[in-house]
Motif scaffolding. Sequence first.
Motif, mmCIF file in Angstrom:
data_model
loop_
_atom_site.group_PDB
_atom_site.id
_atom_site.type_symbol
_atom_site.label_atom_id
_atom_site.label_comp_id
_atom_site.label_asym_id
_atom_site.label_seq_id
_atom_site.Cartn_x
_atom_site.Cartn_y
_atom_site.Cartn_z
ATOM 1 N N ARG A 68 0.620 -1.003 -0.557
ATOM 2 C CA ARG A 68 -0.161 0.005 0.097
ATOM 3 C C ARG A 68 0.562 0.700 0.063
ATOM 4 N N PHE A 89 -5.424 -8.551 -0.570
ATOM 5 C CA PHE A 89 -5.569 -8.207 -1.138
ATOM 6 C C PHE A 89 -4.754 -6.902 -1.056
ATOM 7 N N ASP A 90 -4.569 -6.505 -0.382
ATOM 8 C CA ASP A 90 -2.976 -5.820 -1.166
ATOM 9 C C ASP A 90 -1.514 -6.235 -1.380
ATOM 10 N N THR A 144 1.481 -6.689 -4.628
ATOM 11 C CA THR A 144 2.603 -5.836 -5.307
ATOM 12 C C THR A 144 3.569 -6.323 -6.311
ATOM 13 N N GLU A 156 -0.071 -8.885 -12.054
ATOM 14 C CA GLU A 156 -1.463 -8.328 -12.714
ATOM 15 C C GLU A 156 -2.607 -8.731 -12.782
ATOM 16 N N GLN A 158 -4.408 -8.894 -9.555
ATOM 17 C CA GLN A 158 -4.858 -7.664 -9.270
ATOM 18 C C GLN A 158 -6.788 -7.492 -10.274
ATOM 19 N N GLU A 159 -6.306 -7.750 -10.992
ATOM 20 C CA GLU A 159 -7.947 -7.571 -11.999
ATOM 21 C C GLU A 159 -8.771 -9.124 -11.596
ATOM 22 N N ALA A 181 -10.176 -6.937 -8.357
ATOM 23 C CA ALA A 181 -11.193 -5.518 -8.464
ATOM 24 C C ALA A 181 -12.312 -6.026 -9.598
ATOM 25 N N ARG A 221 -10.458 -0.866 2.393
ATOM 26 C CA ARG A 221 -10.195 -1.230 1.795
ATOM 27 C C ARG A 221 -11.415 -2.287 1.385
ATOM 28 N N LYS A 232 -8.576 -0.869 -8.377
ATOM 29 C CA LYS A 232 -7.407 -1.498 -8.870
ATOM 30 C C LYS A 232 -6.344 -0.750 -7.083
ATOM 31 N N GLN A 254 -3.542 0.116 -4.807
ATOM 32 C CA GLN A 254 -3.628 -0.009 -3.038
ATOM 33 C C GLN A 254 -2.969 0.912 -2.593
ATOM 34 N N ARG A 275 -6.888 5.153 -3.175
ATOM 35 C CA ARG A 275 -8.391 3.691 -2.715
ATOM 36 C C ARG A 275 -9.408 4.878 -2.690
#
Lengths: 240, 643
Positions: free
Chosen positions: B368, B456-457, B459, B469, B472-473, B476, B533, B542, B544, B549
């Motif tokens: 984040r 779900f945080d 990277t 990626e 992450q998609e 979302a 979140r 999407k 972080q 957000r």
Amino acid sequence: MRWSTWKSRKRPDWPEYMSERARRVKHPLLRDFFSAAPLDPETPVGEVPMVALDLETTGLDATRHDIVSIGLVPFRLERIPMRESRYWVVSPRRKLSNKSVTFHHITHSEVAQAPDLSDVLDDVMGMLKGRLVVVHYRHIERPFLDLALRERLGEGAVFPVIDTMGLEARLHRRRRWVWLRRMAGRPPASIRLFESRQRYNLPIYQGHHALGDALATAELLQAQVAFHHSPDTPIRRLWS
Amino acid sequence: MTIEQLDIRDHMAQFAPFDNLPDEWLDRLAAEVEIQYFPAGAQLLTLGNDITELFYVRSGAVEIKRRSGQLFDRLSEGAIFGYSDLLRHRPSRYQADALEDTLIYFLPAAIIEALNDDDEGFAEFLVSGGQRLKASAEHHSHESNMLTTRVRRLIVRRPLMVAQNTPLQRAAQLMREQSTSSLLVIESTEEVDATTFVGDDQHQWHLVGMLTDRDCCTRVVADGIDPQTPVSEVMSKNLVRIQADESVYEAMLTMLRNNIQHLPVLYRRRPMGVLQLSDIVRHETHSSLYLVSNIFHQTSVEGLGRLSAEVRKAFVRLVDDGANSGMIGRALATIGRSVIRRLLELAEESYGPPPVPYAFMVLGSMARDEPTITADQDHALVIDDAFVPEEHDVYFEKLAVFVREGMAACGYARCKGDIMASNSRWRQPFSVWREYFTSWIDEPSPERLLHSSIFFDLTCVFGEDRLVEPLQELIADLAPKRPLFLAAMARNALGRTPPLGFFRTFVVEKDGEHRNSINIKRRGTAPLADLIRVHALACGSKAQNSFLRLDDIANTTLLAEGVNDRLRYSFELLSMVRIRHQALDLQQEREPDNNVEPDSIPSRDRHHLKDAFEIISHAQKFMAFRYPMPSRSGKDNGSRRRS
């Protein structure tokens, strides 16, 4: 009537003295000073225009030492506006000895550049006129100014002052022997400006600057009145 | 007029917003001050009275109350008040009383308005004061920059000054006693010119030279000069100097241009300190940029480990310079990710190239961009689907353990919940991760919800971004369509409540090591990050970072008007309280933690803190209502699959 006769009285009758001086004084500058309407002793301190005065001198004896700087802060009990304050360095007629240079931190060169007191007297007396003068320890400011005026104008001037040290002394040093000791020599430490201010939780200012000390004195009076008197206290009970 | 010799000016120069003003404005303000003394208990300001002046607390303490009589703020030395009503030309909405014997400097409206027109920084400070919380959060966010930082900020001590006839030996002794590497040589002078100044002692002085410890070595000892020689014989003359309100950048250029290590800093003509090149270097090298490049130059874990002290210094510097939580978080996250990247490069150097492609991802606060100095490790490995565990996992396990141990050596504690790539469960091919995430969202259970709030945080910090990626998609895309998941996440986020009692008092820990303290992470920043979140998942963001957000959430109608801003300011405030607490711990050589004692927070901040906690409390109540459980069966469904 001479000043010494007045001094011998416990509480001088200031309005009477001032109006008599106004009638007899010759020098135009002093005539103007004394021509201001005398302050009514019953005036509440909260309503009287005042001016805090501090002199830095080459020593403690008015007959042997002289004034080197003057700080003036006109104010009222409620407010001290810095924009009206003034500060001058003046050249003493009794020259600085090397000893007094070391003792009082005043240099020959600084003083050599400075005007003679007579050049600033117009301004100084103009700011004192019509205002009640406030000093810390009247036995310095009043005699030094009086003697300086005598030497330059041929006539002196004394006037009522509120002495913030005297007000502290009333609270803290009533006993006679302490009083006598103080009159005889240097003022005792605990009612000096710095310590007196600490009692009222006033901030520490850098001392020994005529303007800074004049401001410190004005603030001290605000605190003293807030704690021990009131804005309604007549000035006759505070001046001496 | 020698107003500048008075303490008024010097006092104001220490406090915001006056600390950033040029010297000319400080002089003007000091000359316009009106002073009044208030004994404890006296009223300074009456409700409904016209305000024609700004109040500056010179000494003492002042209590400000609202119309309702409710306490609004407590002010101490250096604080100002009355500006919001002053600038709007309206009667006072507050009452002010002296809590202690207080000396107030009043600044007339006319000069404050003139200053407000002339100085952008000052105007911003006053305008932002309209909203308390905002003012407090933004107060700490002004940019730290060599171009805008004034030289006087780097001066921490008054210069050592001696008369020119002082013997060298005495001068050297003075330097030793005051542990300083330079002294200024001054001369009492008859002539008044552009270089003379009046010292504290009222003497008229003239700065004639400087002597440094290096001079003592190269000119005195090397040439065998008699220690009784006056300093004026060996000092450097024709000094280069700089004015106190010049920028640090200008000072650095001046020193480089003149090839000097010591630069006397003057206020007008009076020396106020000596700046050393090392002061600037220290000011700069603690910057995170320098650190990051240094990380990539390390060739061993030991070398990286040695930098952890530098990281802590950089953190304290950022806080001192007034960086906001976003800047600090980004800097620390960049440093942390750089450490991981470098560790992986070092691992690949010793273990050879990976048998199949992989991505190394970080989770939680590091993902984040919000770690603090106490952040621990949270990471995982996503491996290409060509992964054959029997053949390849030996390599990836070694890789993961290398990173875990390397990070631990760099001061990042191992994750207590074992959410690290060294745990085989979190070292899986892409398809397994897809299944993990899909099942967590479709069929939430308490354990899965806990995982969701960490994973779900996420990277990617190293390797194949194409493996992270799509994950992450996936989140979302899926989360907004699953009301049950959102409801469960929302309920999960209510587990940690802000520490406010019924009477709006702080609820502190009652026993144990952290008695009388509040865990600002557990009771403040973490519940708020959880809350943000949930809303972010609901709107398919999407992003972080919590602030990013909130930007995405602001584009939806999820939150009522104004709520988004309030959450933002609360998050900033709580983060900064936490960060400042940790910086203070480091400065006082304690191990930094999250346990803030409310009593140790300045009263002004304490009220803001309560506001922030109240905002969380309201937002939590709203969230429970916003994401209700869709149906009984859904709920049962969730709990049945718990084990």
